[in-house]
Design a protein around this motif. Structure first.
Motif, PDB file in Angstrom:
ATOM      1  N   GLY A 242      14.887 -30.384  28.531  1.00 24.65           N
ATOM      2  CA  GLY A 242      13.659 -31.304  29.155  1.00 24.65           C
ATOM      3  C   GLY A 242      12.541 -31.060  28.237  1.00 24.65           C
ATOM      4  O   GLY A 242      10.953 -31.319  28.686  1.00 24.65           O
ATOM      5  N   GLY A 243      11.988 -29.918  27.535  1.00 29.07           N
ATOM      6  CA  GLY A 243      10.759 -28.878  26.976  1.00 29.07           C
ATOM      7  C   GLY A 243      10.257 -29.978  26.174  1.00 29.07           C
ATOM      8  O   GLY A 243      10.899 -30.632  25.515  1.00 29.07           O
ATOM      9  N   MET A 244       8.082 -30.566  26.276  1.00 32.11           N
ATOM     10  CA  MET A 244       7.725 -30.877  25.517  1.00 32.11           C
ATOM     11  C   MET A 244       7.314 -30.606  24.132  1.00 32.11           C
ATOM     12  O   MET A 244       6.980 -29.323  24.189  1.00 32.11           O
ATOM     13  CB  MET A 244       6.407 -31.565  26.680  1.00 32.11           C
ATOM     14  CG  MET A 244       5.587 -32.565  25.696  1.00 32.11           C
ATOM     15  SD  MET A 244       4.792 -33.067  26.629  1.00 32.11           S
ATOM     16  CE  MET A 244       3.011 -33.554  25.780  1.00 32.11           C
ATOM     17  N   ILE A 245       8.085 -31.016  22.683  1.00 32.06           N
ATOM     18  CA  ILE A 245       7.902 -30.106  22.086  1.00 32.06           C
ATOM     19  C   ILE A 245       6.297 -30.573  21.583  1.00 32.06           C
ATOM     20  O   ILE A 245       5.696 -31.344  20.761  1.00 32.06           O
ATOM     21  CB  ILE A 245       9.064 -30.723  20.247  1.00 32.06           C
ATOM     22  CG1 ILE A 245      10.731 -30.456  21.394  1.00 32.06           C
ATOM     23  CG2 ILE A 245       8.498 -30.485  19.151  1.00 32.06           C
ATOM     24  CD1 ILE A 245      11.427 -31.968  20.531  1.00 32.06           C
ATOM     25  N   HIS A 246       5.852 -29.509  20.446  1.00 32.38           N
ATOM     26  CA  HIS A 246       5.063 -29.298  19.714  1.00 32.38           C
ATOM     27  C   HIS A 246       5.056 -29.796  18.680  1.00 32.38           C
ATOM     28  O   HIS A 246       5.288 -30.094  18.166  1.00 32.38           O
ATOM     29  CB  HIS A 246       3.790 -28.235  19.443  1.00 32.38           C
ATOM     30  CG  HIS A 246       2.904 -27.561  19.497  1.00 32.38           C
ATOM     31  ND1 HIS A 246       1.795 -27.701  18.788  1.00 32.38           N
ATOM     32  CD2 HIS A 246       1.648 -27.013  20.265  1.00 32.38           C
ATOM     33  CE1 HIS A 246       1.122 -27.939  18.701  1.00 32.38           C
ATOM     34  NE2 HIS A 246       0.872 -27.264  19.869  1.00 32.38           N
ATOM     35  N   TYR A 247       3.981 -30.551  19.016  1.00 29.98           N
ATOM     36  CA  TYR A 247       2.955 -31.993  17.446  1.00 29.98           C
ATOM     37  C   TYR A 247       3.293 -31.148  15.846  1.00 29.98           C
ATOM     38  O   TYR A 247       3.709 -31.720  15.249  1.00 29.98           O
ATOM     39  CB  TYR A 247       2.042 -31.834  17.902  1.00 29.98           C
ATOM     40  CG  TYR A 247       0.737 -32.465  16.272  1.00 29.98           C
ATOM     41  CD1 TYR A 247       1.064 -33.772  16.043  1.00 29.98           C
ATOM     42  CD2 TYR A 247       0.254 -31.425  15.407  1.00 29.98           C
ATOM     43  CE1 TYR A 247       0.952 -34.095  14.606  1.00 29.98           C
ATOM     44  CE2 TYR A 247      -0.176 -31.879  13.903  1.00 29.98           C
ATOM     45  CZ  TYR A 247      -0.184 -33.298  14.127  1.00 29.98           C
ATOM     46  OH  TYR A 247      -0.439 -34.273  12.843  1.00 29.98           O
TER      47      TYR A 247
ATOM     48  N   ASP B  60       5.303 -29.248  28.903  1.00 29.30           N
ATOM     49  CA  ASP B  60       5.431 -29.610  30.036  1.00 29.30           C
ATOM     50  C   ASP B  60       5.035 -29.818  30.898  1.00 29.30           C
ATOM     51  O   ASP B  60       4.877 -31.140  32.154  1.00 29.30           O
ATOM     52  CB  ASP B  60       7.526 -30.104  30.172  1.00 29.30           C
ATOM     53  CG  ASP B  60       7.677 -31.576  30.788  1.00 29.30           C
ATOM     54  OD1 ASP B  60       7.180 -32.685  31.250  1.00 29.30           O
ATOM     55  OD2 ASP B  60       8.413 -31.091  31.984  1.00 29.30           O
ATOM     56  N   GLU B  61       5.289 -28.635  31.488  1.00 29.15           N
ATOM     57  CA  GLU B  61       4.589 -28.622  33.553  1.00 29.15           C
ATOM     58  C   GLU B  61       3.006 -28.376  33.283  1.00 29.15           C
ATOM     59  O   GLU B  61       2.661 -29.451  33.869  1.00 29.15           O
ATOM     60  CB  GLU B  61       4.861 -27.192  33.479  1.00 29.15           C
ATOM     61  CG  GLU B  61       6.418 -27.031  33.830  1.00 29.15           C
ATOM     62  CD  GLU B  61       6.433 -25.406  33.951  1.00 29.15           C
ATOM     63  OE1 GLU B  61       5.723 -24.588  33.750  1.00 29.15           O
ATOM     64  OE2 GLU B  61       7.783 -24.813  34.435  1.00 29.15           O
ATOM     65  N   SER B  62       2.562 -28.211  31.950  1.00 24.72           N
ATOM     66  CA  SER B  62       0.845 -28.620  32.030  1.00 24.72           C
ATOM     67  C   SER B  62       0.725 -30.061  31.467  1.00 24.72           C
ATOM     68  O   SER B  62      -0.192 -30.557  32.635  1.00 24.72           O
ATOM     69  CB  SER B  62       0.157 -28.159  31.248  1.00 24.72           C
ATOM     70  OG  SER B  62      -0.726 -28.301  30.577  1.00 24.72           O
ATOM     71  N   TYR B  63       2.020 -30.842  31.282  1.00 24.32           N
ATOM     72  CA  TYR B  63       1.130 -32.486  31.583  1.00 24.32           C
ATOM     73  C   TYR B  63       1.520 -32.966  32.595  1.00 24.32           C
ATOM     74  O   TYR B  63       0.356 -33.915  31.999  1.00 24.32           O
ATOM     75  CB  TYR B  63       2.360 -33.574  29.839  1.00 24.32           C
ATOM     76  CG  TYR B  63       2.170 -34.579  29.357  1.00 24.32           C
ATOM     77  CD1 TYR B  63       1.481 -34.590  28.894  1.00 24.32           C
ATOM     78  CD2 TYR B  63       3.042 -35.456  30.346  1.00 24.32           C
ATOM     79  CE1 TYR B  63       1.042 -35.941  28.330  1.00 24.32           C
ATOM     80  CE2 TYR B  63       2.602 -37.038  29.863  1.00 24.32           C
ATOM     81  CZ  TYR B  63       1.694 -36.920  28.805  1.00 24.32           C
ATOM     82  OH  TYR B  63       1.633 -38.137  28.389  1.00 24.32           O
TER      83      TYR B  63
END
Length: 511
Positions: A244-249, A502-505
């Motif tokens: 569930g982590g948001m993968i960096h560009y 993900d938390e920041s977003y």
């Protein structure tokens, strides 16, 4: 490969020039401000502000009519060190490491690891404590970009004043006259774009009888990939790992697909061989001199580029493309903020407040009109229909440098319109690109944050760029590059960074 002593000496001299600041511009006055505390406290006396700002043109004459009027209206005395944009990142990092901060410095990227460390080390004022609820700064509240303050926060605090810029900004340009010369259609997809560029590279579109046409040049070096193209491969859409982590560009599957696309461009002779080491100045010169078929830069520059090319190729026509990729439109939107103006923590509270007052005073539509057009009768005249027509003085004195030392009130059109172009031309550009705001994507990594990433990425960045370039030029296989990216994505520390993103977003958008 053995490097000659002469070459090593040249590299050493370049390094010395960067350190001394000789390479990156000049200042009106390099000495420390002579202001006393009484002078700062007296609002009737001009406020001296030392700044380090980017330069996208020739160094301006700070004593000309425009800058004289600017400083009279704002009751300031500006001492600006102008740094060519292509060298600014290097200069910025050097200034941060030296601790020799001016009163105000432009920070290109609020998420820069070096900047984040400087903030945590107390290098800059937390200006949010002065802004409060903005009741004393209504212009900074009302005339900033919709998400300007949201995207400029660090740990929910405000350390920099957002430099407001329109969301619609970047555009892929192409030589329409060359397409016509070869009987080629205007491309509408990234696949068609590659095909017409290959044809122009191989078929002598300018008719000079030489095999000297470059297909595509990109204005920022590095891996040569502009995020406009990455948008077409989905790299600006949030992607998540199995946790569930948001993968960096930089590690996004869409970025990998974009690298593959640029590998194809390179193999077909569309990219210059030296693309990874070219500066903004070099790529712009390549397009403006009529050597390159396509260039990615601000939309408003299309007219300027066209007029420059016409000096040697009178029939030149430059248009802005609307391209689609396999995962959506190849349209990148800006977050509405182009960096932040940071105030040194060495300033007194009184001077911080006066600088904020200066930003407040200038952050209005009326002052924007002055910044964009100058003074009536000096920098522009009015035609019979009431349209502003730039004078020769205006063309000389008002360039992009005038936008740099202030936040600049938000508009939706500034980065699409060239005030030197005919009104009919600007109206057409606005009509053709207005829908970009609906179809384009903002790179979320322009504003989401992760402390882990900030500490971690500098150790990998050079290797990441190197491997992307190796893949594009064929020195690394696609499979090897995919394995490399996949290996980074699965490292424990990167997975932690993805969770923080993900938390920041979610926090930014209150999900």
């Amino acid at each position: 490969m053995k490097v000659s002593n002469k070459k090593w000496l040249s590299l050493f001299m370049v390094f010395v020039l960067i350190i001394t600041g000789a390479l990156v511009g000049c200042s009106n006055n390099s000495e420390t401000s002579s202001e006393s505390d009484e002078d700062v406290a007296d609002p009737s006396k001009p406020l001296e502000i030392k700044m380090i700002l980017p330069l996208f043109e020739e160094i301006p004459d700070m004593n000309n009519a425009f800058w004289t009027e600017f400083q009279e209206r704002t009751n300031t005395k500006l001492d600006i060190e102008w740094v060519p944009s292509g060298d600014f990142d290097t200069k910025f990092d050097l200034v941060l490491s030296s601790g020799a901060l001016p009163d105000v410095i432009w920070a290109p990227d609020i998420n820069s690891p070096n900047l984040m460390k400087a903030i945590k080390n107390g290098a800059f004022w937390e200006v949010g404590q002065f802004l409060g609820d903005f009741s004393d700064y209504p212009n900074l509240k009302e005339h900033s970009s919709p998400n300007g303050w949201r995207f400029s926060k660090v740990d929910d605090k405000i350390y920099g004043i957002p430099r407001n810029r329109p969301s619609i900004d970047q555009g892929v340009k192409i030589r329409k006259d060359w397409l016509d010369n070869l009987g080629l259609p205007v491309p509408t997809t990234l696949e068609e774009y590659a095909d017409v560029l290959e044809a122009m590279v191989k078929q002598d579109p300018d008719g000079n009888g030489k095999d000297d046409t470059i297909g595509h040049v990109h204005s920022y070096g590095g891996d040569g990939i502009h995020t406009t193209f990455a948008a077409g491969f989905g790299a600006l859409d949030p992607a998540y790992d199995e946790d569930g982590g948001m993968i960096h560009y930089n590690l996004h599957p869409g970025y990998v697909e974009t690298v593959k696309y640029f590998r194809d461009l390179y193999s077909r002779g569309i990219l210059p061989k030296e693309f990874a080491t070219m500066s903004t100045t070099q790529t712009q010169e390549m397009f403006e001199s009529g050597r390159a078929a396509s260039y990615t830069r601000n939309i408003w520059r299309a007219w300027m580029f066209q007029e420059s090319i016409k000096k040697s190729q009178p029939d030149a026509e430059v248009i802005v493309l609307d391209l689609k990729g396999p995962k959506g439109p190849a349209v990148q939107l800006e977050p509405g903020v182009y960096g932040n103006l940071m105030l040194s923590s060495k300033l007194s509270e009184q001077k911080v407040k006066r600088i904020l007052d200066y930003f407040e005073q200038t952050n209005t539509p009326e002052f924007f009109d002055f910044i964009f057009y100058g003074q009536e009768g000096v920098h522009y005249t009015l035609d019979e229909e009431g349209n502003k027509v730039t004078t020769e003085v205006g063309k000389t004195e008002i360039g992009t440098s005038v936008q740099q030392p202030l936040p600049l009130a938000y508009t939706t059109w500034m980065k699409s319109v060239d005030k030197n172009a005919p009104k009919e031309y600007n109206d057409r550009i606005l009509e053709e690109t207005a829908h970009f705001e609906e179809i384009g994507k903002v790179n979320p990594y322009a504003y989401v944050k992760s402390d882990t990433w900030t500490d971690l990425w500098p150790r990998y960045q050079n290797e990441w760029v190197s491997n992307a370039v190796k893949t594009i030029v064929g020195d690394m296989s696609v499979e090897e590059f995919e394995e490399y990216i996949d290996g980074l994505r699965n490292k424990k520390e990167f997975k932690q960074a993805f969770k923080e993103f993900d938390e920041s977003y979610k926090a930014i958008w209150n999900e």
